[in-house]
Each structure stands twice: as structure tokens, then as C-alpha cells.
Design a protein around this motif. Structure first.
Motif, mmCIF file in Angstrom:
data_model
loop_
_atom_site.group_PDB
_atom_site.id
_atom_site.type_symbol
_atom_site.label_atom_id
_atom_site.label_comp_id
_atom_site.label_asym_id
_atom_site.label_seq_id
_atom_site.Cartn_x
_atom_site.Cartn_y
_atom_site.Cartn_z
ATOM 1 N N PHE A 114 0.834 -1.206 0.000
ATOM 2 C CA PHE A 114 0.000 0.000 0.000
ATOM 3 C C PHE A 114 0.870 1.259 0.000
ATOM 4 N N GLU A 115 2.025 1.177 0.666
ATOM 5 C CA GLU A 115 2.933 2.322 0.686
ATOM 6 C C GLU A 115 3.446 2.632 -0.720
ATOM 7 N N LEU A 116 3.633 1.595 -1.521
ATOM 8 C CA LEU A 116 4.026 1.814 -2.920
ATOM 9 C C LEU A 116 2.946 2.581 -3.674
ATOM 10 N N LEU A 117 1.671 2.224 -3.391
ATOM 11 C CA LEU A 117 0.571 2.930 -4.043
ATOM 12 C C LEU A 117 0.541 4.396 -3.628
ATOM 13 N N GLU A 118 0.825 4.648 -2.347
ATOM 14 C CA GLU A 118 0.857 6.034 -1.887
ATOM 15 C C GLU A 118 1.921 6.835 -2.641
ATOM 16 N N CYS A 119 3.057 6.170 -2.948
ATOM 17 C CA CYS A 119 4.131 6.844 -3.684
ATOM 18 C C CYS A 119 3.690 7.210 -5.103
ATOM 19 N N GLU A 120 2.769 6.394 -5.682
ATOM 20 C CA GLU A 120 2.287 6.675 -7.026
ATOM 21 C C GLU A 120 1.478 7.972 -7.077
ATOM 22 N N GLY A 121 0.864 8.326 -5.962
ATOM 23 C CA GLY A 121 0.180 9.610 -5.870
ATOM 24 C C GLY A 121 -1.279 9.571 -6.265
ATOM 25 N N ASP A 122 -1.588 9.267 -7.511
ATOM 26 C CA ASP A 122 -2.970 9.379 -7.994
ATOM 27 C C ASP A 122 -3.597 8.039 -8.341
ATOM 28 N N CYS A 123 -3.079 6.963 -7.761
ATOM 29 C CA CYS A 123 -3.656 5.637 -8.034
ATOM 30 C C CYS A 123 -5.017 5.500 -7.362
ATOM 31 N N GLN A 124 -5.994 5.009 -8.086
ATOM 32 C CA GLN A 124 -7.330 4.797 -7.554
ATOM 33 C C GLN A 124 -7.491 3.339 -7.131
ATOM 34 N N LEU A 125 -8.073 3.141 -5.953
ATOM 35 C CA LEU A 125 -8.343 1.793 -5.458
ATOM 36 C C LEU A 125 -9.843 1.576 -5.407
ATOM 37 N N ASP A 126 -10.228 0.322 -5.553
ATOM 38 C CA ASP A 126 -11.658 0.032 -5.451
ATOM 39 C C ASP A 126 -12.004 -0.382 -4.020
ATOM 40 N N SER A 127 -13.275 -0.593 -3.777
ATOM 41 C CA SER A 127 -13.756 -0.883 -2.422
ATOM 42 C C SER A 127 -13.165 -2.169 -1.862
ATOM 43 N N SER A 128 -12.981 -3.168 -2.706
ATOM 44 C CA SER A 128 -12.472 -4.456 -2.214
ATOM 45 C C SER A 128 -11.043 -4.326 -1.691
ATOM 46 N N THR A 129 -10.242 -3.478 -2.333
ATOM 47 C CA THR A 129 -8.869 -3.288 -1.856
ATOM 48 C C THR A 129 -8.862 -2.549 -0.527
ATOM 49 N N TYR A 130 -9.691 -1.497 -0.419
ATOM 50 C CA TYR A 130 -9.791 -0.796 0.863
ATOM 51 C C TYR A 130 -10.287 -1.740 1.965
ATOM 52 N N ASP A 131 -11.204 -2.595 1.612
ATOM 53 C CA ASP A 131 -11.714 -3.571 2.583
ATOM 54 C C ASP A 131 -10.589 -4.469 3.081
ATOM 55 N N SER A 132 -9.717 -4.898 2.168
ATOM 56 C CA SER A 132 -8.580 -5.736 2.548
ATOM 57 C C SER A 132 -7.600 -4.967 3.432
ATOM 58 N N LEU A 133 -7.358 -3.701 3.081
ATOM 59 C CA LEU A 133 -6.445 -2.883 3.890
ATOM 60 C C LEU A 133 -6.996 -2.660 5.298
ATOM 61 N N ILE A 134 -8.301 -2.495 5.398
ATOM 62 C CA ILE A 134 -8.931 -2.357 6.724
ATOM 63 C C ILE A 134 -8.709 -3.624 7.542
ATOM 64 N N THR A 135 -8.861 -4.779 6.905
ATOM 65 C CA THR A 135 -8.609 -6.052 7.591
ATOM 66 C C THR A 135 -7.172 -6.121 8.089
ATOM 67 N N ALA A 136 -6.214 -5.660 7.263
ATOM 68 C CA ALA A 136 -4.802 -5.671 7.666
ATOM 69 C C ALA A 136 -4.565 -4.766 8.868
ATOM 70 N N CYS A 137 -5.158 -3.583 8.862
ATOM 71 C CA CYS A 137 -4.988 -2.645 9.978
ATOM 72 C C CYS A 137 -5.572 -3.209 11.274
ATOM 73 N N ILE A 138 -6.730 -3.842 11.168
ATOM 74 C CA ILE A 138 -7.351 -4.448 12.346
ATOM 75 C C ILE A 138 -6.494 -5.598 12.858
ATOM 76 N N GLY A 139 -5.995 -6.411 11.930
ATOM 77 C CA GLY A 139 -5.180 -7.554 12.344
ATOM 78 C C GLY A 139 -3.904 -7.144 13.048
ATOM 79 N N LEU A 140 -3.311 -6.028 12.640
ATOM 80 C CA LEU A 140 -2.064 -5.556 13.247
ATOM 81 C C LEU A 140 -2.303 -4.570 14.387
ATOM 82 N N ARG A 141 -3.567 -4.136 14.565
ATOM 83 C CA ARG A 141 -3.881 -3.072 15.524
ATOM 84 C C ARG A 141 -2.958 -1.879 15.290
ATOM 85 N N SER A 142 -2.783 -1.510 14.025
ATOM 86 C CA SER A 142 -1.834 -0.472 13.632
ATOM 87 C C SER A 142 -2.526 0.881 13.522
ATOM 88 N N ILE A 143 -2.257 1.763 14.475
ATOM 89 C CA ILE A 143 -2.839 3.104 14.433
ATOM 90 C C ILE A 143 -2.295 3.880 13.236
#
Length: 700
Positions: A114-143
Motif C-alpha cells: 500500500f505504501e508503494l501505491l501512496e508513492c504513485e500519488g494518484d492511483c485509484q483503489l476500489d472498495s475491495s482493496t480498501y476492505d482488505s487494507l482495513i482487515t490488515a490494519c485491524i489484524g495488526l492493531r496499527s494506528i
């Protein structure tokens, strides 16, 4: 999709949340809160307006500087760039990789992509990818991950549907970011039952019960119908507040809505009624459950155990087993603790076997309970075997075994275990230091004790508490350094506690320092004027120092208050059956054989210098017991054990009071002449009698 958790999972999440937060996450949470504690006692008055305020607008939160990528991250970047070049669309290629990594629970790597995508700047993600990233954040309890993902969603202009709104809310709640969660909740264009369950459940899990009720009433005003699980959550809040009337009203609402048979609500009601002191109502709810689940059985058993009804809890456990209900590791943990209270070795062995048979032989919670049981029942080697067989150990496991060695007078081994714990990277806490310092005081290890005491704040940043000072006072008192012990009390950085004065009194009793002992006893009397044992201590020390007028005044106070010393009792378990004895007891079916054995033992040990009677300072026995020391409850129980077991069997007893000097001396000789090991757990500590000696070193 309903993302609210079942009641048992919510309870588990609440119970172990503290272990899921590392120091860096905790620091970030404190920054978010803007004060020392997110849930301090001083509550904000206008909660809704303050929650909506954005901390970033006021400059409280600044962007974190980018860290130099590690070698692993550089390799991931090269690998990903190679893959997406083949695909041609970097955004879609990395999105697919993120979703695949999250599916396989490789959350760290997913956030790296995901950090690579942030470096791209204007990359668009769909809902399923955001859903997966939310799962990752919850799993790691990463603020940090939560902030990055949420900021990317906002900056990308993504229109969130109801499902994704709930997922974003859940992500903040599960990472304990309650201020931001409340702001998101208030900004939601529409809320459904999942939204309310998530927000209210987060508040309850963090112990903010009053705010949870405020939010629940808001929901009720908007829509008088509610999801059954939010009722279960609010019943848990009633339990946390220990206000049974709130729980009863929620119970009535659930019945009116036709949810009386809901298993989540029923389990929550059993827990609430138990914790609020109404075990009868808890039993009524349990009896009316159409489907008695594992959680339901565990909750009612725990309720009986909580109120001291250990026999009833054990009976329910066997009913659960006979009903064929599946047991989990919580079932066995509860029962092992019940067996600890009952001092029932055979029942605990059966629970241990069931634990292994049901596939929980490696469970850290249940095995720690086993270690604790075997220690408290005097089976220190069995405890060590369970401990060494645990694939993972937490600080509670270490504390249990260290404390066990200390209680059994094996201080050197306790200190060695403490050193091993530190060497293996486990950070000791204040309970660890209490356990190892207690081991030093029980075994008279003065040098080790002072070294560890001084290292607490110096090396481990653990501030000594009153309980640690009490250990050092007793350590000084054991060596006869009563003036130094008194000076430590006087110079303590806080007001001396009951345990500190009691430690000094114990030293005065052993070394027969009547004046200082009287002073300590009077301090205890003043701090706990309604505690009977303090009157007994003061009465006996006045008698021992010849202060008859003062002793008479204490007797008059006892009569005026209607206080009476409960008779001491001792119990022993033979073939799974507990046998209880009082002093001079003649109710047992084998009374004749028991008394004959006592007389035989007294005659035998008298050849080694034992004399019945003698003056005892500060005994925990009443006047009737002092008149019949020949047939104290300990001697009766031991005699029954000797005639009921083979010559190779060790005896384990539990005494309700502190063992008196007379019996202590007698049991040392009984253990010697019978070649038996006798373990007694009294109100003070463990006594392991073997070959004419006691593990306490005659100091208790």
C-alpha cells in the motif's frame, strides 16, 4: 454483512486487549487523547462537540517522517515493480497483490505494498482493496496504518456505501481510536444496527459504560427497535457498572421484544446477574435457555465460583460433561481454579486429563491455571512439569511458578527462575517482584532480596509498592533487625499499610519483642477496627506482656461488639471425599480409631522432647482450643490421613487459621517418625514437613 462479534468473542477481546497494544501504539493513543489517559475519571461534559473536533486542524498531529526502507522492503519493491510492469497497470496489479496478501494474513507485507501505491500519488483503489487494507490494519492493531488508509480514502474522493462506512468505523474502534471513531460515527449519512453495535460495543469494551448508555438511549430515541446483540452489549455494561436495576430493565425490554430466548442475551444476563450478586436469577435464566451453549455453561459455572459456591460449580461442571456439551479451554480453566479453592487434587487431575483429551493441552491460560493449582496444593514438581511443557509462557505463568517456589521455602530456585525469566527476554512486572521478594523473605535470602529490591526502579523502572516494602520489612524482621524494620516503615514514601505493620508484628511475635509488637498491634487495630484477628492479636500480646488491665479492656470491646472467634478447622481429601475436623471433634464415623492414633503419636513424639501446651504468642485459636491442644484439628486430620492411606502416601491438608506453635512442633516430629511428607496450607503460608523440619524455617 453483520460484523458485530458474538458475546463470548467480545468478552475475550475486552479481557485480552491490554496484551495486544505495544508501547508505540500506546504512545500514539495518548497523543490522540490529548491527555494522560483516554478514559480518565474526569469526563468531558459536552462529549459530542469535543469528539467532532479534528485534532489535526489544531496542529496536534503532524505527519510522521518517512523511515528509510529496510532491505526486505526494497526487495518487495523490486519484486512488485517487476510484476506490475508485466501487467501494465500499476494500480490494479498492486491492488491484486494486496488482496492476495491479506487473504493469506500477511498483513505487514500488504501495508508495504500500500505504501508503494501512496508513492504513485494518484492511483485509484476500489472498495475491495480498501476492505482488505482495513482487515490488515485491524489484524495488526496499527494506528499508523489506520490513519494512512483512512486519509487515502478521503483524499481519493471515494464514495462509501453503508458496508464500507461500517468497516471504517470498525477499524477505528478495534484499534481503540475512539475519538476518531465517534467523529466518523457522527458524520455517517446513515446508520444501521451494525453501526450502533460497533460504536456502543467499542465503548463497553473500553469500560466507558456511561457513554455507552448515552449512545444507546440516542439510538432508542431514533428507532425503538434494536438488534438483539446490542441488548447483550448493554447488559454487559450494566454488569460493568454493577447496577442490577439497569440489567433488569434491559431484560424486560428483551422479553417484550420476543428476544428472551436469544442465546447472546441469555449468556449476558447470566453474567450480569452473577456479577451483581443475584446467583438465583442467573440460575433462573440458565434453566430457561432453550439451547444451553458452551458459553452459557461456562458463565453459570463461573458465577457460582465467583460467589464461593465451589461445590455447586463442580457439580455443574459434571452436569455439563454428562450432557455432552463441548468444553473449551475456559471451561477447564474455571474448574481448575475451583479445584484450587476446594483443595481437591483428584478432581483437578481429572480436569487436567480432560484438558489434554479435548485438545487444549497447550493452551496458555488453562496450563497457567494448572501450574497455580499444583503449586497451591503442594505439588511443586507437577507444577514445574506443566510449566516446562508449555510451548509459550506469559508473565503470569512465570509469576505463578516463581511464587510457588517461594511459598514452599525454595527461595534459591525461585531466584534462579527469576534470572532465567529475565535472560529469556520476559519483562518482569510488579507481581513478579512480589513473588521473588516473597521467596527471599520466606527463605531468609537477605542479600538476594536487597539486590532485587534495589534493581526494581534502577533496572526495570518498576516503582516499589507497599507490598514490596512489606517483604523487605519481614526480611529484616526474620534476621531480628526489628529497629531497621521499623525505620523502613517510618521512612517509606507513602503511608504505611496494613501488610507492613503485620510484617513487623510477625517479627515481634517470633523474637518476643512485646513493646514493639504492642505498638504494631495497636496500629493494626486502629486501621481495621472491625477485623476480629486484630483484637485477638492485641489481646494476646497484652496477656503475654502482663498488661492485664489492657487485656480486659480488649475482652470487653469484643463482647460489646458481639465478635467471636470462629473455631479453626482442617480438612483433608481421601479418595475424592473431603473430611473436615474441628478441635476436639467427635463427629467422624472413625472417631475412636482417630483418637487412638492421636494418643499413639503423642506418646511416640514425647520421646523426642515434645511437650503438650506452652505459652503461645498471638495464636489464631480461641480459648476452647487452647484448653485442648492435644486434639487440635490438624492432629485429628493427620491421624485420619495416616490410618486411611498407605505408608508411601504424602498428606495434604488445608487449615482455616494460622497453625499454632504447638501443632507446628508436633507435626515436624510426626513427619519424622512416620517418614511421611505432610503439606499444610494455613492462613499464613505453606508448610512442608519432612524429616523433622518445615519449609518455613519456623518463621510464619
Amino acid at each position: 454483512m453483520d460484523i458485530s462479534l458474538p458475546l463470548d468473542q467480545l468478552r475475550s477481546s475486552c479481557r485480552y486487549a491490554a496484551f495486544l497494544i505495544d508501547p508505540h501504539v500506546l504512545q500514539e493513543r495518548l497523543v490522540l487523547s490529548g491527555n494522560c489517559s483516554l478514559f480518565s475519571k474526569k469526563r468531558y461534559r459536552n462529549v459530542f462537540s469535543q469528539i467532532r473536533a479534528s485534532l489535526s486542524e489544531h496542529g496536534f498531529i503532524k505527519p510522521r517522517p518517512m523511515m528509510k526502507p529496510s532491505k526486505r522492503e526494497e526487495n518487495l519493491c523490486e519484486e512488485t515493480i517487476s510484476k506490475v510492469n508485466q501487467i501494465g497497470d500499476p494500480g490494479s496489479g498492486i491492488s491484486a497483490q494486496i488482496e492476495k496478501l491479506v487473504f493469506h494474513k500477511r498483513y505487514h507485507e500488504a501495508l508495504d505494498f500500500f505504501e508503494l501505491l501512496e508513492c504513485e500519488g494518484d492511483c485509484q483503489l476500489d472498495s475491495s482493496t480498501y476492505d482488505s487494507l482495513i482487515t490488515a490494519c485491524i489484524g495488526l492493531r496499527s494506528i499508523r496504518g489506520v490513519k494512512r488508509v483512512h486519509n487515502h480514502m478521503v483524499s481519493s474522493g471515494l464514495l462509501l456505501d453503508q458496508y464500507l462506512w461500517n468497516r471504517v468505523l470498525s477499524m477505528h474502534v478495534k484499534c481503540k481510536m475512539m475519538l476518531d471513531a465517534r467523529s466518523i460515527f457522527d458524520d455517517m449519512p446513515e446508520r444501521n444496527s451494525i453501526s450502533w453495535n460497533t460504536m456502543v460495543g467499542g465503548l463497553v469494551d473500553l469500560g466507558d459504560y456511561l457513554e455507552a448508555f448515552r449512545l444507546f438511549f440516542m439510538m432508542w430515541e431514533e428507532n425503538s427497535t434494536a438488534d438483539p446483540r446490542i441488548f447483550a452489549t448493554m447488559i454487559r455494561a450494566s454488569s460493568g457498572l454493577e447496577v442490577i436495576s439497569l440489567g433488569q430493565q434491559l431484560h424486560c425490554c428483551a422479553l417484550k421484544m420476543g428476544e428472551g430466548d436469544n442465546r447472546f442475551i441469555s449468556c449476558a444476563l447470566i453474567d450480569m446477574y452473577s456479577k451483581c450478586g443475584s446467583i438465583e436469577d442467573a440460575q433462573f435464566v440458565f434453566d430457561n435457555m432453550l439451547e444451553k451453549t458452551t458459553v452459557g455453561w461456562n458463565t453459570i459455572i463461573a458465577g457460582y465460583a465467583l460467589h464461593g459456591y465451589s461445590e455447586e460449580a463442580l457439580c455443574l461442571y459434571y452436569e455439563m460433561r454428562d450432557a455432552g456439551v463441548k468444553m473449551d479451554h475456559f471451561t477447564f480453566s474455571i474448574i481448575i481454579r475451583v479445584c484450587t479453592r476446594l483443595a481437591s487434587l483428584e478432581h483437578a487431575k481429572q480436569a487436567h486429563a480432560g484438558l489434554v483429551r479435548h485438545g487444549f493441552g497447550l493452551d496458555i491460560v488453562a496450563n497457567t491455571a494448572l501450574v497455580d493449582f499444583y503449586i497451591k496444593w503442594g505439588r511443586i514438581e507437577d507444577a514445574r512439569n506443566v510449566f516446562e511443557g508449555m510451548p509459550q509462557k506469559n508473565v503470569i505463568s512465570w509469576n505463578a511458578l516463581i511464587g510457588g517456589y517461594g511459598n514452599h521455602g525454595r527461595g534459591i530456585e525461585a531466584v534462579e527462575l527469576f534470572e532465567r525469566m529475565v535472560h529469556e527476554g520476559m519483562m518482569p512486572n510488579h507481581v513478579t517482584f512480589l513473588a521473588v521478594l516473597s521467596a527471599c523473605r520466606y527463605s531468609g535470602l537477605s542479600d538476594y532480596g536487597w539486590e532485587i529490591f534495589e534493581s526494581m526502579s534502577r533496572d526495570y523502572k518498576v516503582k516499589p509498592r507497599a507490598m514490596h516494602y512489606a517483604c523487605m520489612i519481614e526480611l529484616l524482621g526474620r534476621e531480628g533487625l526489628l529497629d531497621e524494620a521499623f525505620a523502613l516503615i517510618r521512612d517509606a514514601p507513602f503511608r504505611p499499610t496494613i501488610n507492613m505493620w503485620a510484617a513487623l508484628l510477625t517479627a515481634c511475635r517470633v523474637h518476643k519483642n512485646f513493646e514493639l509488637g504492642k505498638f504494631a498491634a495497636e496500629k493494626l487495630y486502629g486501621m481495621e477496627p472491625e477485623k476480629l484477628s486484630n483484637y485477638v492479636m492485641l489481646l494476646n500480646i497484652y496477656n503475654s506482656s502482663g498488661k492485664q488491665d489492657e487485656a480486659a479492656a480488649v475482652v470487653q470491646t469484643l463482647k460489646r461488639k458481639g465478635l467471636r472467634i470462629k473455631p479453626a478447622c482442617t480438612w483433608i481429601e481421601i479418595k475424592k471425599q473431603p473430611h473436615v475436623f474441628l478441635s476436639g471433634d467427635k463427629c467422624h464415623v472413625q472417631t475412636k480409631e482417630i483418637y487412638e492414633k492421636v494418643d499413639e503419636l503423642m506418646l511416640e513424639i514425647s520421646k523426642y522432647g515434645y511437650v503438650t501446651g506452652g505459652k503461645t504468642l498471638l495464636p489464631d485459636v480461641d480459648e476452647q482450643e487452647q484448653k485442648s491442644p492435644h486434639y487440635h484439628s490438624e492432629k485429628l486430620a493427620i491421624s485420619f490421613g495416616l490410618i486411611s492411606t498407605s505408608s508411601s502416601t504424602s498428606l495434604q491438608l488445608v487449615q482455616s487459621h494460622r497453625i499454632c506453635n504447638n501443632c507446628h512442633n508436633a507435626i515436624k516430629l510426626i513427619a519424622m517418625i512416620t517418614k511421611r511428607e505432610i503439606v499444610i496450607r494455613d492462613a499464613s503460608r505453606f508448610h512442608r514437613f519432612k524429616n523433622g523440619t518445615c519449609s518455613c524455617g519456623d518463621y510464619w
